[in-house]
Design an enzyme around this catalytic site. Sequence first.
Site, short mmCIF file in Angstrom:
data_model
loop_
_atom_site.label_atom_id
_atom_site.label_comp_id
_atom_site.label_asym_id
_atom_site.label_seq_id
_atom_site.Cartn_x
_atom_site.Cartn_y
_atom_site.Cartn_z
N GLY A 47 0.99 -1.02 -0.04
CA GLY A 47 -0.05 -0.17 0.24
C GLY A 47 0.99 1.46 0.15
N CYS A 101 7.24 -0.91 6.42
CA CYS A 101 6.83 0.32 5.66
C CYS A 101 7.79 0.88 4.92
CB CYS A 101 6.63 1.52 7.00
SG CYS A 101 5.87 3.02 6.13
N HIS A 147 -0.93 6.98 7.86
CA HIS A 147 -0.10 7.96 7.23
C HIS A 147 -0.72 9.46 6.92
CE1 HIS A 147 3.51 5.59 6.25
NE2 HIS A 147 2.80 4.80 5.69
NI NI Z 1 3.81 2.74 5.34
#
Ligand code: NI
Length: 180
Positions: A47, A101, A147
Amino acid sequence: MSIHTILKMGDPRLLKIASPVSQFDTDGLHLLVRDLWETMRSVNGAGLAAPQIGVDLQVVVFGSEQRNPRYPDRPLVPLTVLVNPVITSVGDAEEEDWEGCLSVPGLRGKVPRWQRVRYTGFDPYGDPIDREVEGFHARVVQHECDHLWGKLYPMRVRDFTQFGYTEVLFPELGAADADD
Ligand code: NI
């Protein structure tokens, strides 16, 4: 379309609350979505959120049509563009699992998330999205939407014995898979 540089932890743009999208179905919004997909795919991400490429808007993309080679055991999450999202927990059960991430390359940590959530928002055309999901899908949407609120997963790690370098924690993944 273009592949963008992904901002890394320490960049203040990753710590802001993103601005909501006010106009749907615009050339600019569609271009942003295409760039997010292209950038995400270029690094095999699960993502990506607009602030990660320096765009101050509440837009995230996530999901895949085929199994992510870095997460071969994970269930498929449908390809989703989510604009101006709202997430609420369904029940109060939490579960912990490993996350990485793209803005925190080379590291992974065990992160508590709601096990089941409802998320609402809009697609890029302004049509509403309203889903109730659980497990990995719920984890991905919580990670990506974080985020938009200026939160990176290390801020949610509770047990720092469960946080470290991917190549050390998971040597079987190999160097090619060391970055999330
Ligand atoms: Ni992330």
